[in-house]
Every structure is written in C-alpha cells, then in structure tokens.
Scaffold this motif. Sequence first.
Motif, mmCIF file in Angstrom:
data_model
loop_
_atom_site.group_PDB
_atom_site.id
_atom_site.type_symbol
_atom_site.label_atom_id
_atom_site.label_comp_id
_atom_site.label_asym_id
_atom_site.label_seq_id
_atom_site.Cartn_x
_atom_site.Cartn_y
_atom_site.Cartn_z
ATOM 1 N N MET A 1 39.485 47.077 40.266
ATOM 2 C CA MET A 1 40.348 47.664 39.248
ATOM 3 C C MET A 1 40.989 48.957 39.771
ATOM 4 O O MET A 1 42.140 49.229 39.490
ATOM 5 C CB MET A 1 39.527 47.959 37.988
ATOM 6 N N ALA A 2 40.193 49.759 40.511
ATOM 7 C CA ALA A 2 40.730 51.004 41.062
ATOM 8 C C ALA A 2 41.869 50.718 42.020
ATOM 9 O O ALA A 2 42.877 51.427 42.056
ATOM 10 C CB ALA A 2 39.626 51.781 41.765
ATOM 11 N N TYR B 1 37.943 36.502 35.902
ATOM 12 C CA TYR B 1 38.300 35.813 37.143
ATOM 13 C C TYR B 1 39.121 36.721 38.049
ATOM 14 O O TYR B 1 38.855 36.825 39.252
ATOM 15 C CB TYR B 1 39.086 34.533 36.836
ATOM 16 N N PHE B 2 40.107 37.394 37.485
ATOM 17 C CA PHE B 2 41.016 38.181 38.317
ATOM 18 C C PHE B 2 40.414 39.519 38.741
ATOM 19 O O PHE B 2 40.914 40.161 39.665
ATOM 20 C CB PHE B 2 42.329 38.405 37.565
ATOM 21 N N ALA B 3 39.327 39.932 38.094
ATOM 22 C CA ALA B 3 38.668 41.183 38.470
ATOM 23 C C ALA B 3 37.441 40.957 39.353
ATOM 24 O O ALA B 3 36.853 41.917 39.839
ATOM 25 C CB ALA B 3 38.253 41.948 37.211
ATOM 26 N N GLY C 1 43.315 34.870 43.176
ATOM 27 C CA GLY C 1 43.856 34.570 41.859
ATOM 28 C C GLY C 1 45.009 35.484 41.491
ATOM 29 O O GLY C 1 46.052 35.027 40.988
ATOM 30 N N GLN C 2 44.860 36.788 41.746
ATOM 31 C CA GLN C 2 45.928 37.743 41.443
ATOM 32 C C GLN C 2 47.208 37.385 42.195
ATOM 33 O O GLN C 2 48.312 37.379 41.634
ATOM 34 C CB GLN C 2 45.490 39.155 41.820
#
Length: 704
Positions: free
Chosen positions: A1-2, A125-127, A150-151
């Motif tokens: 996330m960062a 999923y995306f994280a 995924g991203q």
Amino acid sequence: MAAIRSGLGIQAVLTALAALVLLAMPGIPSPPLYVSLAGFAMAGILLASANLSAYLKIFVSVYGIGYLLLAGTKTLAAMGALPPVIAALLPPAFAATGAVVFGGIVLAISYWKPIRDITLIADPYFANRDAPTKEIGLFRWFGSTEGKIGQRLVALSIFVNFADVALTLRFNFFYRDMYNTLQELNAEAFWYQITWIFIPLAVINIAIGMFDLFVDSSLHIRWRTWLTHSLYERWLGKGTHYRIPFTDVEADNPDQRIQQDVNAFIQQTASLSIRLLSQAAQLVSFIVILWTISRDFVLPFTDTVIPGFLVWLVIAYAVVGTWLTHVIGRPLIGLNFRQEQVEADFRFSLARNRIYSEQIALLRGERAEASRLATLFHAVIDNYVGIIFRRIKLIAFTFTYRQASAVFPLIVAAPSFFAKKITLGTLQQTSDAFSNVKGSLDFFVNSYITLASYRANTIRLGSFKRAMTKAEALSAAGYGLEQGNATGGQVSASGLTLALPDGREIVRADQLVLPKGAATLVAGPSGSGKSTLFRAIAGIWPFGKGRVDVPVGQSALVLPQRPYLPLGTLRGAIAYPNTVDQVDDAAIREALTAAQLPHLADRLDEVDNWDRRLSGGEQQRVAIARALLAKPDWLFLDEATAALDEPSEAAIYRMLRQRLPGTTIVSIGHRSTLNALHDRRVEMQPGDGGLFTPRDARMPVPAE
C-alpha cells in the motif's frame, strides 16, 4: 500500500510539471488551455486518492498516465514531431480532459456504500504480497508478487479500454469526413479516408479486441485462483467451517459461495467496473462533440436558439429511461438473491440423497424424500417464474427504448439538414455522437439485470466473509473459554463451564485432570455433554468459560463415532488428514491388517465413495488404521468402536495399547465391557440446574 501511495504522489508531481510545461510554450502550437488546466486537476485527484481502495487506485493511476500520454502526443503532433499518418489517427485534444473527469468520478464513487462493499471483497487480492501462483503461467512474469500482477493486469485492461474509447472517438470524426466526401462527390478524398484512415483504425481495433480478451481472461483466472484458495483455506482453517452455523450471520451453502459466487463476482467486477469507467470517459468525450455540434442549435420549425440543445436532450432522454428501468427492474435484485439460495438448497438436498442412499432405502424413505425435493424444487420454479415475468416487463421497456433511440437524433437534426444548415457528414456525426452519449448514459439501463445479479453475489460473498470473521472470533462468544498450554504432561480443565449455542449450560467442572499414560473412560447418559467436553479439549467448541490446558508440543487425534472418508482413493482415505505422499504403502497395509481390514490392503488405488462402500464397522476400523499411522500422543475415541461387536472392540483396544505404548487413550462409551479396557473411569453426573459434572468413579468389579 505504501508503494502505491508513493507511486500516486510521483504521478501527481509529474502531471503538475507537464501542465506547467504546456502553459509555458508561447509561440509553439499546443493543446488548448483547458487541457493544460486539466493537468493541475489531475494532479489534485492523484493526491486525494492516497487513501483509496487498492482496486480503485489502479483506475486513478492509469487515467493519470492516460492524461499524460494524450496531452503529450497531441502536443507532439501540433509541433509536427509525429508523422502525419499517425497524427491523423489521434483522438481530439479534449480526450485528455476526459481522463481527468474519469479520475474524478472514480474518486467520487469510492465513498458510495455499494462500491465499498465490492472493494472489501476485491482489495485483498490486489494488496497481497504472495508469490505468483505457480499453477498459472499466464503473465507470471508480470510482477514479483501475485498482488502486483493483478494490479498491472487491471491497469493494462483499463489502458486497452481507454484506447478503445479513443478509437471510437476517432471513428466518429472519420464518419463525418467520409460522408462529407460522399456529399461533395469527391472520390479521391473518399478513397483516402478508406485507405489511410478506416483500414488502419480497423486493424488497430481488431488487435485491441483480441488483446483485451487475452488480458481479461488472464486476470480472471489468476484472481479467481487466489481468491478461491484464500476463502476455502480461511473457511477450513481453525475450525471456522464448524463454527459458522453458530453465528447470527446467514451464510448458507458455503460451497456455492466459494465456487459459483466467487467466479461470478470476479467476472462481473472486472467487466462492469472497467466497462463502467470506460463508458464514463466515452460519455465526457462525446458530450463535448455533441455540444460543439449543437452550440448554436435552432429548435426545429422555430427561430429559437438553444445552446447545446442535443446535450440536454440526450441527458433527459437517458435519465427518464434510467428511472423507468429502475422502477421496473428493482425487484430483480431480491429475486436473483432468492434464486441462488433456493437453487443451492435443492442441489444440496440432491447430494444428501446420494450420500445417504443406503439409509433412505433401508427406511423406505423414497416417498418422503421425493415429497421434500418436490417442495424445494417448487420454490425454485416459483421464484424463477417471478424472475421471468419481471424480466419480460423490463425487456419490453428496454427494447422499445432502444428502437426509438435509433431514429430519435435523426428526427431532431433532419430539419437542419434539409434546411442546408448542416452537412450530411455532420448529420451522421450528430447521430453517432448522440448514440454514444446515450449508450454511455444507458449503461445502467442496459446492464440492470447483470447489476441485479452482481449485487446479489456481492451480498452473498460479503455475508460469507462476515460469518467467517464472526466464527473466528467466536471463541469468546460472550463467555470466555480459554485454551492454553500451562500444564505438564496432562490435559486439565479449571473453572470450566460448557454451554450450547443457545446459551444453556450443560457441563460444569471446577477441576478435571486427564493424566498422561492412563487410559480413561468417560461415561454418562446421552446428552450429558461427553462429546461437547471432547470438542472443548480439541479446541473447536466456542461456547463456554473457564480454561482448558493441553500439553505443549504433543499431538492429539479425535476419532468420532462416524468417521469422515474423503472422496478419492482408499489410500487417500486412510492417510487422511495427511497426504498420500507422507505415508508409504507398507505402513498403510500394516495398519489395515492390525485394524482387522486385511481384505482392503490390495485396493489402495481404487477410487470410490468409501463412506457408502464400507460398512459402519469397516469405516470405524479405517479410522483406527489412521490412528496407527498418525501415532498421536493423545487419542480421543468418541464412541469410535460402537459399530463393532464386543470381541472385536476388545481386540482393537488391546492392539492400540500394544502398538501405541506412548499414546494416552481417552474414550467415550456406554458398554460395560469397556471398563476392563481402561485404567480409569470418569462419569458425567447430574447436579444442580441440570448441569453435569465429570467425577472420578470406581471401576465396576467384573461379574464372575
């Protein structure tokens, strides 16, 4: 996330710098002023998106990049830095501002509760930072973690859709120019439009369509694999599957939610979200075209000028259609949710009939089962009939709405064409732009049935995740049953009270000790809480207070009266809960022989429904063979030999004591013959308030 947050910050800085460069280019042709100003707005949107959902951040980031590319390429084209053929294929300059508006829309809808419900399911999923899924080779090289892949796949899919919108815009201008050449009878210009504009655009469009399918399919399979694994591992982990029925959250048919709802959710999320946002970009772009065409529009058969008349007309047309569709189609949300539930109930009942076919046949219960299935299937049909009639009403309206849409813009613009105020190309461009704006606004209209089903899937998956969360926290359950290892080599309980899910207490034990090495028999009347006590010791029973301590580092195995035999080979059923590669065939055959099942030793590779093929006694002896393979420190037998005759039961116990000398056996049983096979007897004795208390009892003297 960062990393995502810092990435958006970098994008914001680059976008602001690009906007400054565009403003500081005096004397050099560049995109209009509004494109430059839009860059500062895009930078603000990127900064404001720092705390967005992991899934929605991808959209904002991609459209920030889209703005830079569109604004940059149009500037290069204006400066003559691009070949004329390529420059002719670029979309109008205002498409860059469409990307900015699009980013703003994403930021705005992120606060809407239905969107938050969706992102709560999608974000994990995306994280995630798991290693790329090994089973799938598609795009495995696209990132160092599964979440990164995924991203980037979502970003790539959005980019492809953004390119498709740009192509649609360019086709709109192509149709205008082509029809103008026809009106002017200019053959040379006509063939130029076909050869150098239409054919390249068509080839690019086909390539984009093929690549879009490949990217979307790869994203779907990777996302589904990760989310399915995540859900069933969480469902099966730490007894969560066992505790879910004790929660107050409706989570029926978890098999359907993990298999069917996950698949539908991913397919609809990827499709609807990317398509919805691309429709928004298309809407903004074509509204600009429509406004430009009708900037000084004269109302037919009058001299009244209404600026942007076609824009207001198409918005009103779509809003009325959307509202009527919502009124007609809203009941479909509840009907679709109900349909999934009744279909799952019917399917589950059919599966149970297959599993318990022998018991049904012995009891001659076919008529009762047929009656019950008829009731369940009637619910399926009754609800589906409701869906049919509701969909007929919705389709009747939407078909009428679409048919009228085909000629409506021509009827409005035709008087201007016949009055020679607009050209044939402009008339065609007006019709095409009107259709694209209406199509974008009609997204809700045309997708209502899909959206209704999608909402039902989201609710079901959301409630399933909430049920698992509550089940995981159910160990407290308002009481305070603690599990610990503060003991020596024995199992102990102190201040223990066990209750049923409705809160009614059934067992109380101020102090209970099961010593290591001594075989203990737990006896008592039915309903006295013997099995509940075993479940509490095993750590899966959440309702109670007090403390249960088990020796640290020591293994335990609980064998219930009815053992579980998984589907597959006999080898897999015997090795369970271990995998077949953890146990060799010689050990399995030896365990089968010791468990009085030598006739099964040559059938290890047979695939069958073993819980139906084997008798009750054989199934219990398969469980005994598992215990021999596992060699646990503690073996809890919950009437695990009740289906055997007394001599066979006695032989099994003697064999266990001989082959597992380091294992402490604790049994639940009713037969008096079990006394001679144990060193100690604990009886569940009734006390005040109907509570049962485990107390040491003397072994009865065998009758001579």
